[in-house]
Motif scaffolding. Structure first.
Motif, PDB file in Angstrom:
ATOM      1  N   VAL A   1       0.842  -1.206   0.000  1.00  0.00           N
ATOM      2  CA  VAL A   1       0.000   0.000   0.000  1.00  0.00           C
ATOM      3  C   VAL A   1       0.874   1.252   0.000  1.00  0.00           C
ATOM      4  O   VAL A   1       0.642   2.201  -0.780  1.00  0.00           O
ATOM      5  CB  VAL A   1      -0.952  -0.003   1.207  1.00  0.00           C
ATOM      6  N   LEU A   2       1.896   1.273   0.848  1.00  0.00           N
ATOM      7  CA  LEU A   2       2.776   2.435   0.908  1.00  0.00           C
ATOM      8  C   LEU A   2       3.553   2.612  -0.390  1.00  0.00           C
ATOM      9  O   LEU A   2       3.756   3.740  -0.859  1.00  0.00           O
ATOM     10  CB  LEU A   2       3.744   2.295   2.087  1.00  0.00           C
ATOM     11  N   ALA A   3       3.996   1.504  -0.992  1.00  0.00           N
ATOM     12  CA  ALA A   3       4.703   1.603  -2.269  1.00  0.00           C
ATOM     13  C   ALA A   3       3.788   2.170  -3.345  1.00  0.00           C
ATOM     14  O   ALA A   3       4.210   3.008  -4.162  1.00  0.00           O
ATOM     15  CB  ALA A   3       5.221   0.227  -2.683  1.00  0.00           C
ATOM     16  N   ALA A   4       2.514   1.733  -3.363  1.00  0.00           N
ATOM     17  CA  ALA A   4       1.562   2.239  -4.352  1.00  0.00           C
ATOM     18  C   ALA A   4       1.282   3.727  -4.134  1.00  0.00           C
ATOM     19  O   ALA A   4       1.258   4.518  -5.084  1.00  0.00           O
ATOM     20  CB  ALA A   4       0.264   1.431  -4.282  1.00  0.00           C
ATOM     21  N   LEU A   5       1.076   4.115  -2.882  1.00  0.00           N
ATOM     22  CA  LEU A   5       0.816   5.528  -2.583  1.00  0.00           C
ATOM     23  C   LEU A   5       2.013   6.392  -2.973  1.00  0.00           C
ATOM     24  O   LEU A   5       1.849   7.486  -3.527  1.00  0.00           O
ATOM     25  CB  LEU A   5       0.517   5.691  -1.092  1.00  0.00           C
ATOM     26  N   ASN A   6       3.208   5.901  -2.694  1.00  0.00           N
ATOM     27  CA  ASN A   6       4.409   6.651  -3.051  1.00  0.00           C
ATOM     28  C   ASN A   6       4.566   6.753  -4.565  1.00  0.00           C
ATOM     29  O   ASN A   6       5.023   7.771  -5.096  1.00  0.00           O
ATOM     30  CB  ASN A   6       5.637   5.981  -2.430  1.00  0.00           C
ATOM     31  N   SER A   7       4.180   5.704  -5.272  1.00  0.00           N
ATOM     32  CA  SER A   7       4.284   5.699  -6.735  1.00  0.00           C
ATOM     33  C   SER A   7       3.379   6.744  -7.371  1.00  0.00           C
ATOM     34  O   SER A   7       3.716   7.323  -8.404  1.00  0.00           O
ATOM     35  CB  SER A   7       3.933   4.305  -7.277  1.00  0.00           C
ATOM     36  N   PHE A   8       2.214   6.977  -6.769  1.00  0.00           N
ATOM     37  CA  PHE A   8       1.274   7.966  -7.295  1.00  0.00           C
ATOM     38  C   PHE A   8       1.514   9.362  -6.721  1.00  0.00           C
ATOM     39  O   PHE A   8       0.732  10.286  -6.977  1.00  0.00           O
ATOM     40  CB  PHE A   8      -0.166   7.529  -7.017  1.00  0.00           C
ATOM     41  N   GLY A   9       2.579   9.514  -5.949  1.00  0.00           N
ATOM     42  CA  GLY A   9       2.915  10.824  -5.406  1.00  0.00           C
ATOM     43  C   GLY A   9       1.985  11.310  -4.326  1.00  0.00           C
ATOM     44  O   GLY A   9       1.914  12.518  -4.053  1.00  0.00           O
ATOM     45  N   ILE A  10       1.261  10.396  -3.691  1.00  0.00           N
ATOM     46  CA  ILE A  10       0.292  10.786  -2.672  1.00  0.00           C
ATOM     47  C   ILE A  10       0.975  11.110  -1.341  1.00  0.00           C
ATOM     48  O   ILE A  10       0.516  11.960  -0.581  1.00  0.00           O
ATOM     49  CB  ILE A  10      -0.758   9.668  -2.491  1.00  0.00           C
ATOM     50  N   ILE A  11       2.082  10.428  -1.083  1.00  0.00           N
ATOM     51  CA  ILE A  11       2.799  10.643   0.180  1.00  0.00           C
ATOM     52  C   ILE A  11       3.720  11.848   0.030  1.00  0.00           C
ATOM     53  O   ILE A  11       4.609  11.845  -0.829  1.00  0.00           O
ATOM     54  CB  ILE A  11       3.625   9.404   0.568  1.00  0.00           C
ATOM     55  N   PRO A  12       3.541  12.896   0.832  1.00  0.00           N
ATOM     56  CA  PRO A  12       4.445  14.056   0.753  1.00  0.00           C
ATOM     57  C   PRO A  12       5.887  13.645   1.037  1.00  0.00           C
ATOM     58  O   PRO A  12       6.136  12.701   1.800  1.00  0.00           O
ATOM     59  CB  PRO A  12       3.904  15.001   1.842  1.00  0.00           C
ATOM     60  N   THR A  13       6.815  14.359   0.442  1.00  0.00           N
ATOM     61  CA  THR A  13       8.229  14.018   0.596  1.00  0.00           C
ATOM     62  C   THR A  13       8.656  13.996   2.053  1.00  0.00           C
ATOM     63  O   THR A  13       9.384  13.094   2.496  1.00  0.00           O
ATOM     64  CB  THR A  13       9.102  15.022  -0.176  1.00  0.00           C
ATOM     65  N   VAL A  14       8.202  14.974   2.822  1.00  0.00           N
ATOM     66  CA  VAL A  14       8.603  15.050   4.221  1.00  0.00           C
ATOM     67  C   VAL A  14       8.081  13.846   5.003  1.00  0.00           C
ATOM     68  O   VAL A  14       8.762  13.303   5.893  1.00  0.00           O
ATOM     69  CB  VAL A  14       8.125  16.371   4.864  1.00  0.00           C
ATOM     70  N   VAL A  15       6.872  13.390   4.650  1.00  0.00           N
ATOM     71  CA  VAL A  15       6.306  12.214   5.327  1.00  0.00           C
ATOM     72  C   VAL A  15       7.059  10.950   4.922  1.00  0.00           C
ATOM     73  O   VAL A  15       7.352  10.088   5.760  1.00  0.00           O
ATOM     74  CB  VAL A  15       4.802  12.079   4.993  1.00  0.00           C
ATOM     75  N   ALA A  16       7.371  10.847   3.628  1.00  0.00           N
ATOM     76  CA  ALA A  16       8.117   9.680   3.155  1.00  0.00           C
ATOM     77  C   ALA A  16       9.495   9.604   3.807  1.00  0.00           C
ATOM     78  O   ALA A  16       9.953   8.521   4.195  1.00  0.00           O
ATOM     79  CB  ALA A  16       8.253   9.724   1.635  1.00  0.00           C
ATOM     80  N   THR A  17      10.140  10.749   3.938  1.00  0.00           N
ATOM     81  CA  THR A  17      11.458  10.787   4.585  1.00  0.00           C
ATOM     82  C   THR A  17      11.363  10.371   6.048  1.00  0.00           C
ATOM     83  O   THR A  17      12.173   9.583   6.549  1.00  0.00           O
ATOM     84  CB  THR A  17      12.064  12.194   4.490  1.00  0.00           C
ATOM     85  N   PHE A  18      10.341  10.883   6.724  1.00  0.00           N
ATOM     86  CA  PHE A  18      10.144  10.522   8.133  1.00  0.00           C
ATOM     87  C   PHE A  18       9.870   9.026   8.273  1.00  0.00           C
ATOM     88  O   PHE A  18      10.430   8.357   9.155  1.00  0.00           O
ATOM     89  CB  PHE A  18       8.983  11.323   8.720  1.00  0.00           C
ATOM     90  N   ALA A  19       9.013   8.484   7.406  1.00  0.00           N
ATOM     91  CA  ALA A  19       8.668   7.060   7.480  1.00  0.00           C
ATOM     92  C   ALA A  19       9.880   6.184   7.174  1.00  0.00           C
ATOM     93  O   ALA A  19      10.071   5.136   7.797  1.00  0.00           O
ATOM     94  CB  ALA A  19       7.535   6.741   6.512  1.00  0.00           C
ATOM     95  N   SER A  20      10.700   6.612   6.222  1.00  0.00           N
ATOM     96  CA  SER A  20      11.905   5.857   5.896  1.00  0.00           C
ATOM     97  C   SER A  20      12.871   5.836   7.076  1.00  0.00           C
ATOM     98  O   SER A  20      13.441   4.788   7.420  1.00  0.00           O
ATOM     99  CB  SER A  20      12.581   6.467   4.670  1.00  0.00           C
ATOM    100  N   ASP A  21      13.057   6.992   7.717  1.00  0.00           N
ATOM    101  CA  ASP A  21      13.915   7.054   8.900  1.00  0.00           C
ATOM    102  C   ASP A  21      13.330   6.226  10.039  1.00  0.00           C
ATOM    103  O   ASP A  21      14.060   5.534  10.773  1.00  0.00           O
ATOM    104  CB  ASP A  21      14.095   8.500   9.355  1.00  0.00           C
ATOM    105  N   ALA A  22      12.002   6.302  10.195  1.00  0.00           N
ATOM    106  CA  ALA A  22      11.349   5.521  11.251  1.00  0.00           C
ATOM    107  C   ALA A  22      11.541   4.027  11.010  1.00  0.00           C
ATOM    108  O   ALA A  22      11.762   3.256  11.952  1.00  0.00           O
ATOM    109  CB  ALA A  22       9.856   5.858  11.304  1.00  0.00           C
ATOM    110  N   SER A  23      11.470   3.612   9.745  1.00  0.00           N
ATOM    111  CA  SER A  23      11.688   2.203   9.410  1.00  0.00           C
ATOM    112  C   SER A  23      13.071   1.752   9.840  1.00  0.00           C
ATOM    113  O   SER A  23      13.243   0.675  10.437  1.00  0.00           O
ATOM    114  CB  SER A  23      11.514   2.000   7.896  1.00  0.00           C
ATOM    115  N   ARG A  24      14.072   2.584   9.541  1.00  0.00           N
ATOM    116  CA  ARG A  24      15.444   2.221   9.905  1.00  0.00           C
ATOM    117  C   ARG A  24      15.593   2.087  11.413  1.00  0.00           C
ATOM    118  O   ARG A  24      16.206   1.135  11.902  1.00  0.00           O
ATOM    119  CB  ARG A  24      16.404   3.288   9.368  1.00  0.00           C
ATOM    120  N   TRP A  25      14.999   3.003  12.176  1.00  0.00           N
ATOM    121  CA  TRP A  25      15.102   2.935  13.635  1.00  0.00           C
ATOM    122  C   TRP A  25      14.322   1.763  14.208  1.00  0.00           C
ATOM    123  O   TRP A  25      14.762   1.116  15.175  1.00  0.00           O
ATOM    124  CB  TRP A  25      14.632   4.244  14.260  1.00  0.00           C
ATOM    125  N   LEU A  26      13.168   1.487  13.643  1.00  0.00           N
ATOM    126  CA  LEU A  26      12.381   0.343  14.117  1.00  0.00           C
ATOM    127  C   LEU A  26      13.123  -0.971  13.882  1.00  0.00           C
ATOM    128  O   LEU A  26      13.147  -1.853  14.756  1.00  0.00           O
ATOM    129  CB  LEU A  26      11.022   0.316  13.409  1.00  0.00           C
TER     130      LEU A  26
END
Length: 338
Positions: A266-291
């Motif tokens: 779902v997140l990959a699809a949303l990111n592909s359509f540009g629905i996820i703002p860059t700042v949110v995507a960056t935060f989620a990516s960093d959160a993934s690494r920390w998790l």
């Protein structure tokens, strides 16, 4: 879900899980601090620090929270990896290189499953090591481990695999750029080779940009395509396990489509359509690494190192052969296609 609990139940959950989760987070922060100062993979340091504190996984108030971190936080971290993927970005590689990357992943998993038996290993360990080598190292190992039927050696196999792919990925980060230059590969060829063979994302980035900026860009793109293979591989493995494997000791089987895989897609699809703002995507990516860093620290705290090292030389030989195999098949494909 904790969010649906009453205030009293929520306080009870926090009281039960909080100490163990907090310890795992502290170990993850310490690992990241050491990694940034000593140029060592944070994932490996988190694992080793966790193993050094393994008594916390069985004593005092921390075991419940550590177990929660090793399971639930791990799956949430894998799910958030989806924000790194964009279908348009992957299409930019072109059909031949996409086929090469996909073929390398499939062939490596097939190789590991076929040859694991010759080293005395059953299908669970073969799938775990081959999948982690083929896709994205420690992250893939943890995702695949989450859908494998559990037995008394499940955590030992996971710890060994994470340690193995992290060490080999670090060696490759140093050795492969030298090989790229020795073979005279151009920026695209070098990027495809580095991104298609090194296990962990951080080491791919380090290796690629140590050659040149275009090589680093291509290597990162190719690596993200391998990360995108995580969802279909886990889905297919889940289907196969439900159909043919023995259930867990409690009689349960993995879900048809694990929730963390659905979230990843779902997140990959949303990111592909540009629905996820860059700042949110960056935060989620960093959160993934920390998790994931917190989860692997917790896995380390649940593990007896003596049991992990008992896997023996055959296990080491298998994971090294899988690493050499994906390097050889990728290099052969580059030679033929470019």
């Amino acid at each position: 879900m904790i969010a649906a609990l009453s205030p009293d139940a929520l306080r009870g959950q926090i009281s039960t899980l909080g100490p163990g989760v907090l310890v795992a987070v502290i170990v993850a922060v310490a690992a990241q601090f050491l990694a940034s100062h000593y140029d060592t993979p944070a994932m490996l340091l988190a694992l080793l620090l966790g193993i050094a504190l393994s008594f916390l996984g069985t004593e005092g108030k921390t075991p419940a929270g550590i177990a929660y971190s090793a399971r639930t936080l791990l799956r949430l971290g894998v799910a958030l990896l989806g924000v790194r993927i964009s279908f348009g970005m992957l299409a930019g590689l072109g059909a031949p290189l996409i086929l090469l990357v996909v073929g390398g992943v499939v062939a490596t998993i097939g190789f590991g499953m076929a040859f694991g038996r010759f080293f005395g290993h059953k299908w669970r360990f073969s799938l775990l090591t081959a999948g982690s080598v083929a896709i994205c190292g420690a992250s893939a190992a943890m995702a695949i481990s989450a859908i494998l039927p559990k037995d008394e050696r499940s955590e030992e196999r996971l710890i060994f695999t994470v340690m193995g792919v992290t060490v080999l990925s670090t060696v490759a980060m140093i050795a492969y750029p030298i090989l790229v230059r020795s073979l005279g590969l151009n920026d695209v060829q070098g990027g495809v080779f580095l991104g298609g063979t090194i296990h962990d994302v951080a080491q791919v980035v380090g290796a690629g940009y140590s050659v040149s900026e275009p090589t680093g860009d291509t290597a990162t793109l190719v690596k993200l395509m391998r990360v995108a293979m995580l969802a279909p591989v886990v889905l297919i493995a889940s289907l196969a396990i439900r159909r043919w494997a023995e259930p867990d000791p409690d009689g349960s089987r993995p879900p048809l489509l694990p929730g963390f895989v659905i979230a990843f897609l779902v997140l990959a699809a949303l990111n592909s359509f540009g629905i996820i703002p860059t700042v949110v995507a960056t935060f989620a990516s960093d959160a993934s690494r920390w998790l994931l860093l917190t989860a692997i620290a917790a896995v380390g705290m649940k593990t007896d190192l003596r049991s992990v090292m008992s896997v023996g030389g055959a296990a080491i030989a298998l994971i090294i052969l899988e690493t050499l195999f994906i390097a050889a098949i990728t290099l052969a494909g580059i030679t033929l296609l470019t």
